[in-house]
Design an enzyme around this catalytic site. Structure first.
Site, PDB file in Angstrom:
ATOM      1  N   SER A   1     -12.444  -5.025   6.028  1.00 41.28           N
ATOM      2  CA  SER A   1     -11.295  -4.340   6.626  1.00 41.28           C
ATOM      3  C   SER A   1     -10.918  -5.109   7.888  1.00 41.28           C
ATOM      4  CB  SER A   1     -11.646  -2.900   6.935  1.00 41.28           C
ATOM      5  OG  SER A   1     -12.750  -2.874   7.792  1.00 41.28           O
ATOM      6  N   LEU A   2      -9.807  -4.747   8.475  1.00 43.88           N
ATOM      7  CA  LEU A   2      -9.339  -5.477   9.655  1.00 43.88           C
ATOM      8  C   LEU A   2      -9.463  -4.601  10.882  1.00 43.88           C
ATOM      9  CD1 LEU A   2      -5.992  -7.017   8.368  1.00 43.88           C
ATOM     10  CD2 LEU A   2      -8.067  -8.248   8.984  1.00 43.88           C
TER      11      LEU A   2
ATOM     12  N   LYS B   1      -3.738 -13.927  11.478  1.00 43.49           N
ATOM     13  CA  LYS B   1      -4.941 -14.591  10.974  1.00 43.49           C
ATOM     14  C   LYS B   1      -5.023 -15.999  11.544  1.00 43.49           C
ATOM     15  CE  LYS B   1      -4.377 -12.233   6.573  1.00 43.49           C
ATOM     16  NZ  LYS B   1      -3.907 -12.332   5.186  1.00 43.49           N
TER      17      LYS B   1
ATOM     18  N   TYR C   1      -1.965 -12.054  -0.452  1.00 42.32           N
ATOM     19  CA  TYR C   1      -2.066 -12.604   0.899  1.00 42.32           C
ATOM     20  C   TYR C   1      -3.401 -13.278   1.188  1.00 42.32           C
ATOM     21  CZ  TYR C   1      -3.935  -7.856   1.297  1.00 42.32           C
ATOM     22  OH  TYR C   1      -4.615  -6.684   1.083  1.00 42.32           O
TER      23      TYR C   1
ATOM     24  N   GLU D   1       1.615 -12.368   9.280  1.00 44.93           N
ATOM     25  CA  GLU D   1       2.040 -11.800   7.991  1.00 44.93           C
ATOM     26  C   GLU D   1       2.423 -10.341   8.166  1.00 44.93           C
ATOM     27  OE1 GLU D   1      -1.125 -12.285   5.138  1.00 44.93           O
ATOM     28  OE2 GLU D   1      -1.445 -14.363   5.753  1.00 44.93           O
TER      29      GLU D   1
ATOM     30  N   ARG E   1     -10.367  -1.919  -3.945  1.00 44.82           N
ATOM     31  CA  ARG E   1     -11.238  -2.206  -2.811  1.00 44.82           C
ATOM     32  C   ARG E   1     -12.499  -1.344  -2.857  1.00 44.82           C
ATOM     33  NH1 ARG E   1     -11.824  -0.508   2.526  1.00 44.82           N
ATOM     34  NH2 ARG E   1     -12.609  -2.200   3.803  1.00 44.82           N
TER      35      ARG E   1
ATOM     36  N   CYS F   1      10.640  30.937  -7.969  1.00 40.90           N
ATOM     37  CA  CYS F   1      11.466  32.038  -8.430  1.00 40.90           C
ATOM     38  C   CYS F   1      11.263  32.119  -9.943  1.00 40.90           C
ATOM     39  CB  CYS F   1      12.942  31.768  -8.122  1.00 40.90           C
ATOM     40  SG  CYS F   1      14.011  32.935  -8.980  1.00 40.90           S
TER      41      CYS F   1
ATOM     42  N   ASP G   1      15.195  -8.649 -23.745  1.00 41.42           N
ATOM     43  CA  ASP G   1      14.673  -7.617 -24.649  1.00 41.42           C
ATOM     44  C   ASP G   1      14.593  -8.111 -26.092  1.00 41.42           C
ATOM     45  OD1 ASP G   1      14.485  -5.959 -22.539  1.00 41.42           O
ATOM     46  OD2 ASP G   1      16.272  -4.772 -22.989  1.00 41.42           O
TER      47      ASP G   1
ATOM     48  N   CYS H   1      18.734  32.686 -12.798  1.00 42.12           N
ATOM     49  CA  CYS H   1      18.886  32.154 -11.444  1.00 42.12           C
ATOM     50  C   CYS H   1      19.795  30.909 -11.525  1.00 42.12           C
ATOM     51  CB  CYS H   1      17.505  31.805 -10.917  1.00 42.12           C
ATOM     52  SG  CYS H   1      17.523  31.106  -9.273  1.00 42.12           S
TER      53      CYS H   1
ATOM     54  N   LYS I   1      -0.645  -2.547  14.511  1.00 43.49           N
ATOM     55  CA  LYS I   1       0.045  -1.478  13.775  1.00 43.49           C
ATOM     56  C   LYS I   1       1.237  -0.971  14.561  1.00 43.49           C
ATOM     57  CE  LYS I   1      -3.355   0.503  10.815  1.00 43.49           C
ATOM     58  NZ  LYS I   1      -3.452   1.679   9.990  1.00 43.49           N
TER      59      LYS I   1
ATOM     60  N   LYS J   1       2.006  -6.456   7.249  1.00 42.13           N
ATOM     61  CA  LYS J   1       0.911  -5.626   6.746  1.00 42.13           C
ATOM     62  C   LYS J   1       1.502  -4.608   5.768  1.00 42.13           C
ATOM     63  CE  LYS J   1      -3.210  -3.192   8.248  1.00 42.13           C
ATOM     64  NZ  LYS J   1      -3.157  -2.065   7.348  1.00 42.13           N
TER      65      LYS J   1
ATOM     66  N   CYS K   1      19.203  34.080  -6.221  1.00 40.25           N
ATOM     67  CA  CYS K   1      19.395  35.209  -7.143  1.00 40.25           C
ATOM     68  C   CYS K   1      18.711  36.482  -6.673  1.00 40.25           C
ATOM     69  CB  CYS K   1      18.910  34.836  -8.537  1.00 40.25           C
ATOM     70  SG  CYS K   1      17.109  34.784  -8.660  1.00 40.25           S
TER      71      CYS K   1
ATOM     72  N   ASP L   1       2.003  -1.720   3.205  1.00 40.08           N
ATOM     73  CA  ASP L   1       1.384  -0.401   3.169  1.00 40.08           C
ATOM     74  C   ASP L   1       1.276   0.081   1.725  1.00 40.08           C
ATOM     75  OD1 ASP L   1       0.246   1.853   4.082  1.00 40.08           O
ATOM     76  OD2 ASP L   1       2.066   2.752   4.891  1.00 40.08           O
TER      77      ASP L   1
ATOM     78  N   CYS M   1      14.373  35.157  -3.740  1.00 40.28           N
ATOM     79  CA  CYS M   1      15.076  33.906  -4.024  1.00 40.28           C
ATOM     80  C   CYS M   1      16.430  33.858  -3.291  1.00 40.28           C
ATOM     81  CB  CYS M   1      15.280  33.772  -5.533  1.00 40.28           C
ATOM     82  SG  CYS M   1      16.263  32.331  -5.978  1.00 40.28           S
TER      83      CYS M   1
HETATM   84  S1  IVH Z   1      -5.954  -9.582   5.017  1.00 42.34           S
HETATM   85  C1  IVH Z   1     -10.286  -9.922   5.908  1.00 42.34           C
HETATM   86  N1  IVH Z   1      -3.339  -9.439   4.962  1.00 42.34           N
HETATM   87  O1  IVH Z   1      -4.760  -4.070   5.266  1.00 42.34           O
HETATM   88  C2  IVH Z   1      -8.860  -9.743   5.758  1.00 42.34           C
HETATM   89  N2  IVH Z   1      -4.599  -7.443   4.631  1.00 42.34           N
HETATM   90  O2  IVH Z   1      -7.816  -3.487   6.694  1.00 42.34           O
HETATM   91  C3  IVH Z   1      -8.502  -8.912   4.630  1.00 42.34           C
HETATM   92  N3  IVH Z   1      -3.224  -5.465   4.186  1.00 42.34           N
HETATM   93  O3  IVH Z   1      -6.728  -2.707   3.071  1.00 42.34           O
HETATM   94  C4  IVH Z   1      -7.158  -8.405   4.601  1.00 42.34           C
HETATM   95  N4  IVH Z   1      -1.269  -6.473   4.295  1.00 42.34           N
HETATM   96  O4  IVH Z   1      -5.128  -4.161   1.889  1.00 42.34           O
HETATM   97  C5  IVH Z   1      -4.504  -8.754   4.862  1.00 42.34           C
HETATM   98  N5  IVH Z   1      -1.021  -9.458   4.891  1.00 42.34           N
HETATM   99  C6  IVH Z   1      -2.175  -8.797   4.797  1.00 42.34           C
HETATM  100  C7  IVH Z   1      -2.218  -7.404   4.522  1.00 42.34           C
HETATM  101  C8  IVH Z   1      -3.458  -6.754   4.448  1.00 42.34           C
HETATM  102  C9  IVH Z   1      -1.896  -5.321   4.081  1.00 42.34           C
HETATM  103  C10 IVH Z   1      -4.200  -4.355   4.053  1.00 42.34           C
HETATM  104  C11 IVH Z   1      -5.363  -4.654   3.164  1.00 42.34           C
HETATM  105  C12 IVH Z   1      -6.537  -3.900   3.760  1.00 42.34           C
HETATM  106  C13 IVH Z   1      -6.068  -3.594   5.123  1.00 42.34           C
HETATM  107  C14 IVH Z   1      -6.941  -4.325   6.099  1.00 42.34           C
END
Ligand code: IVH
Length: 669
Positions: free
Chosen positions: A83-84, A290, A227, A115, A138, A426, A38, A432, A314, A117, A411, A119, A408
């Protein structure tokens, strides 16, 4: 200090702070104390203020965000954000593996990268010559929102890359997320000021990226894992290797990545994380698999919007069945009622679940959940278990429908429900008990008055009849506190000392401590800075309030309602009498030399940028206004001022001052 020395020092401090930032936020291994960090930051900020010519928007000092409102222009992605394809099914993963073999041929060797995934919310970040230049959400995959300023506040995202072997142009992708600890803190804070809590960390993270004020984003303590590395001249053909390289450039890359030779090894990774995920400090909702080789990725190509070389598996949300014993109702500090399901204890995702939130009357109605029902409880990676369904087959005959309370539980006052809100309230604010105690607990809390007085003590003081509101704290006597169970001479004195000390707490925190609905600590800071003292704030009209950045209709209305209430006015009067701080102490470096003078800036300048001039005007108590009028006090003229403007200035006989004269006025020379 001369310019040359200052630049040397600024460069040194920036480099040091960058290094410590990396150690702390990316490696989770701090090597200096918070205090030393700091102090270094303060020194850098001071020098940057003194030498604005060395400003750099990627300086570590810029991670705290600013008040300038974001407008999120849309940006087209250089590479679409795909997207995957996903599956919940091991069999489908075998099919995925077979498809790959079919396309690349059974003789071609290949590796999988496994890897987590994450969230959270996806982000794409660009670097040029190692410098952070842009971050985009995105969006629809083709174009997203420019959230560069907000993402700059995420400490684990480097603003300047390390080493010297990164490509000149680089794009990285990853996930911005909110760790559980921060999510809990943020939701508590929101509930505390009467805001609706976020449903889960993912919503909190994506909501944060779209905030107008990056200053508020900075307080949210978001984190990020990268990633994906994109660009023309990547160091390796291996995705895994590229991630390791990215790690050496300063990116936060998960430790939990595995190279797998076979799909069976992929299954091992999945099985491990299906249970181990419960021990992670953030949410994951599956695993991403991947193909490692970029060449093979290219060969495999895409189907529709997702690549053929990757898939996500998933996790199913963990679910358990148990009996709902009783629905009870909690009353919060703001009077909001939360129904809670009390359950027969059941094991779920490694913990024993006894309670689940039922949120509000609508949710209860929608689920048609009744006391005595068998319910399904889920913990889908989320922290707070929720009731997702009722097993109606198991419902005993004649179980009465749940009737939501209309008075309530604390109270007995009649509850109200505003049209646009899901929760019942309330309204009996001042009588209260949980609301009174909640207000006092908020008042004494660390970010507010920081009085050394926990929930149990507030409760005991209240139950004994010694405190009925926040100002009563300042009239407590030694004898009263001493009469409470567990208090000895020393602890009584400590509490009294801490109450006395709180009289020095600055105005902005006093304002936060008052507990005005929707006025969290940042809003309180903004209000304190804009209105300077409580009387100005009390007198402020709706229009004056919303003219302040970050103050919207909802907050303005709440402030006006607060000051209309005679109960609040009485408490403020009492707090003023006992000596609390109700006006701001001028910041160091700030003066009142310009005392409300209205100054118009026009033309181009040599020494200062327009923004710097604006800042200097404000720091010295003046007001920068946009157009010349008869009320303008000074016309700060640079080169190339338009003739029509000059004419107006002459017509109104306004004082024209040069940049140098201005600097002299505020003693900058
Ligand atoms: S790779 C073409 N790796 O999952 C590949 N995605 O539908 C692009 N996500 O919204 C994504 N962890 O944000 C990849 N280790 C990971 C991930 C990851 C989370 C999410 C990503 C995307 C969704 C894929």
């Amino acid at each position: 200090m001369n310019k040359e020395k200052a630049l040397q020092k600024i460069t040194y401090l920036r480099e040091e702070l960058r290094r410590h930032n990396y150690n702390y936020y990316v490696l989770s291994q701090a090597v200096i104390s918070d205090y030393d960090y700091d102090m270094m930051m303060k020194e850098l900020e001071q020098l940057e203020k003194e030498f604005p010519e060395f400003e750099d928007e990627n300086s570590p000092s810029k991670r705290v965000g600013n008040d300038i409102s974001n407008d999120f222009k849309q940006v087209v992605h250089d590479y679409p954000m795909l997207s995957l394809g996903n599956t919940y099914n091991i069999g489908e993963l075998n099919d995925f593996d077979k498809r790959i073999k079919n396309i690349i041929g059974t003789d071609t060797p290949y590796l999988y990268v496994c890897e987590l995934k994450f969230d959270g919310t996806a982000i794409s970040i660009k670097y040029k010559n190692g410098k952070y230049i842009q971050a985009v959400t995105r969006g629809d995959g083709t174009k997203g929102d420019d959230v560069t300023t907000n993402v700059r506040t995420v400490r684990s995202i480097p603003l300047q890359l390390q080493g010297n072997d990164y490509p000149e142009e680089l794009e990285v992708r990853g996930e911005i997320l909110l760790p559980h600890k921060e999510f809990k803190r943020l939701n508590k804070e929101r509930e505390d000021i009467g805001e609706n809590p976020f449903a889960n960390p993912r919503n909190a993270a994506s909501g944060s990226l779209k905030m107008k004020s990056s200053k508020i984003v900075a307080e949210r303590k978001l984190d990020a894992f990268l990633y994906f590395v994109l660009g023309e001249n990547l160091p390796s053909d291996s995705h895994f290797e590229n991630l390791q390289k990215a790690k050496s450039w300063g990116f936060k890359i998960s430790e939990n990545i595995k190279l797998a030779n076979t799909i069976d090894e992929v299954f091992e990774f999945i099985n491990f994380w299906d249970t181990e995920r419960n021990n992670l400090p953030y949410d994951i909702d599956g695993v991403v698999i991947k193909i490692d080789s970029l060449k093979l990725q290219d060969e495999l190509g895409m189907t529709g919007k997702s690549p053929r070389w990757a898939i996500s598996y998933k996790f199913k949300a963990e679910r358990a069945a148990t009996k709902l014993l009783k629905i009870s109702y909690q009353v919060g500090r703001t009077g909001a009622i939360t129904p809670v399901a009390n359950l027969e204890p059941v094991q779920l995702a490694g913990t024993t679940v006894k309670r689940a939130s039922l949120h509000n009357a609508d949710i209860i109605k929608e689920l048609d959940v009744r006391e005595g029902d068998t319910v399904f409880v889920e913990k889908g990676g989320e922290i707070i278990p929720k009731i997702v369904a009722v097993n109606k087959d198991k419902r005993p005959k004649g179980l009465p429908e749940t009737k939501y309370i209309d008075t309530c539980p604390a109270c007995n006052h009649q509850l109200v429900r505003n049209e646009d809100e899901a929760k019942h309230y309330c309204p009996n604010e001042y009588e209260c008990p949980p609301q009174i105690k909640g207000k006092i607990e908020h008042f004494v809390s660390r970010n507010a008055m920081d009085i050394n007085c926990g929930e149990a003590t507030v409760n005991a003081l209240y139950e004994a009849g010694f405190i009925k509101n926040i100002s009563d704290l300042y009239h407590l006597t030694f004898k009263q506190i001493y009469s409470l169970e567990g208090f000895k001479e020393k602890s009584v004195n400590n509490l009294l000392k801490s109450i006395k000390k709180s009289k020095q707490v600055p105005f902005e925190r006093v304002l936060f401590a008052l507990g005005i609905r929707f006025a969290g600590n940042i809003v309180a800071k903004v209000l304190a800075k804009s209105f300077k003292n409580i009387d100005n704030l009390q007198r402020a009209s709706f229009d004056e309030l919303i003219a302040v950045d970050e103050i919207g209709d909802k907050i303005a209305e709440s402030i006006i309602a607060f000051f209309r209430n005679s109960h609040n006015i009485k408490i403020i009067e009492d707090l003023k009498n006992v000596g609390l701080q109700f006006e701001i102490k001028e910041e160091e470096g700030n003066t009142n030399i310009l005392k409300g003078a209205k100054i118009v800036i026009s033309g181009t300048f040599e020494k200062y940028s327009r923004n710097e001039l604006k800042k200097l005007i404000e720091q010295n108590g003046g007001k920068n206004t946009g157009s010349v009028s008869k009320n303008t006090d000074y016309f700060l003229a640079g080169d190339n001022v338009g003739p029509s403007k000059l004419e107006k200035v002459k017509k109104f006989k306004i004082n024209i001052i040069s940049e140098d004269e201005f600097a002299e006025m505020i003693n900058k020379q």
